[in-house]
Scaffold this motif. Structure first.
Motif, PDB file in Angstrom:
ATOM      1  N   THR A 136      18.096  43.831 134.748  1.00  0.00           N
ATOM      2  CA  THR A 136      18.505  42.946 133.658  1.00  0.00           C
ATOM      3  C   THR A 136      18.503  41.492 134.105  1.00  0.00           C
ATOM      4  N   ASP A 178      24.752  44.180 124.660  1.00  0.00           N
ATOM      5  CA  ASP A 178      23.720  43.155 124.803  1.00  0.00           C
ATOM      6  C   ASP A 178      24.258  41.749 124.577  1.00  0.00           C
ATOM      7  N   ILE A 181      24.651  39.232 127.679  1.00  0.00           N
ATOM      8  CA  ILE A 181      23.343  38.749 128.117  1.00  0.00           C
ATOM      9  C   ILE A 181      22.830  37.665 127.175  1.00  0.00           C
ATOM     10  N   ASN A 217      21.187  50.943 127.058  1.00  0.00           N
ATOM     11  CA  ASN A 217      19.978  50.524 127.771  1.00  0.00           C
ATOM     12  C   ASN A 217      18.848  50.215 126.800  1.00  0.00           C
ATOM     13  N   ILE A 220      19.731  46.833 125.225  1.00  0.00           N
ATOM     14  CA  ILE A 220      19.503  45.744 126.181  1.00  0.00           C
ATOM     15  C   ILE A 220      18.012  45.503 126.369  1.00  0.00           C
ATOM     16  N   SER A 221      17.225  46.581 126.441  1.00  0.00           N
ATOM     17  CA  SER A 221      15.771  46.425 126.585  1.00  0.00           C
ATOM     18  C   SER A 221      15.177  45.716 125.369  1.00  0.00           C
ATOM     19  N   HIS A 224      16.068  42.055 125.627  1.00  0.00           N
ATOM     20  CA  HIS A 224      15.203  41.340 126.565  1.00  0.00           C
ATOM     21  C   HIS A 224      13.867  40.990 125.908  1.00  0.00           C
TER      22      HIS A 224
END
Length: 244
Positions: A136, A178, A181, A217, A220-221, A224
């Protein structure tokens, strides 16, 4: 500086009391954001707020919306109440609250910057979680074209609310894991410089983690990827930032 604390809480009834007790000597108003917890956790939070009503404000969300949703509510309350800075702390006891003074001293010297905790893990951290975190952070460095954000997932941080306010008004932020981030990256995109303060991180006092390996995950992916395309749009400005 007028500083408050925001603690998002979701079913950490066995740990949040210890966190509140450790926080009390700092004499900071604290927003406990109950993110749709179970009746047992809600009862604990209500007792804490009643017992410490001179410095704790309990805000009840009607249903669980995720860590980001809870923190956003806390940030909006802090902005509405005239605070200049908000210290974010997790409710599970993983943060070393003795480092609050260090974070706030850095914030006092640099009031317009985002102050992030840079975790120092011991040998108990699961390797899978550690490697995922490193992945990350690699994407964060790509999406900012910078190594300024040492760790974008640490929930121990101090926000300059003058910068957060317009961001929350203009951007639909991630509402779950998320969030930490995204807000760090977007504040950097706004021109907010970042300072990192090393801090020890231990596993939760109550052994409870709400990180869903599959769902979070994937979230978060996806975040990104979204931020990557946002970075491409801002690439010339980000590149020029290194030459100012």
């Amino acid at each position: 500086m007028k500083v408050c604390v925001i603690i998002p809480v979701y079913n950490h009834e066995d740990a949040v009391g210890t966190v509140v007790e450790q926080l009390k000597p700092y004499d900071l108003l604290c927003y406990l954001i109950n993110d749709g917890s179970t009746p047992s956790c809600t009862s604990v939070l209500k007792r804490l707020a009643e017992r410490e009503q001179d410095w704790i404000v309990l805000y009840e969300r009607p249903e669980n919306g995720g860590k980001g949703a809870a923190v956003i509510d806390g940030l909006r309350l802090a902005i509405a109440d005239g605070f200049s800075h908000a210290l974010q702390i997790d409710a599970d006891g993983q943060h070393r609250l003795e480092d609050i003074d260090r974070l706030l001293k850095v914030a006092e010297r640099h009031p317009n910057r985002l102050i992030l905790g840079k975790p120092r893990f011991d040998d108990t951290v699961p390797k899978g979680r550690l490697y995922g975190r490193q992945f990350t952070n690699l994407w964060i460095w790509i999406n900012t074209l910078s190594l300024s954000i040492a760790d974008g997932m640490c929930g121990f941080r101090c926000y300059p609310l003058a910068a957060v306010d317009p961001l929350l008004k203009s951007t639909r932020m991630g509402l779950r894991m998320d969030f930490d981030i995204e807000i760090a990256v977007r504040l950097y995109w706004q021109g907010i410089d970042v300072l990192n303060v090393e801090t020890e991180v231990r596993y939760p006092l109550d052994g409870v983690s709400h990180f869903d390996m599959l769902r979070d995950n994937l979230l978060i992916s996806r975040k990104h990827a979204q931020l990557f395309f946002g970075m491409l749009i801002r690439l010339p400005r980000l590149w020029m930032r290194h030459w100012r």
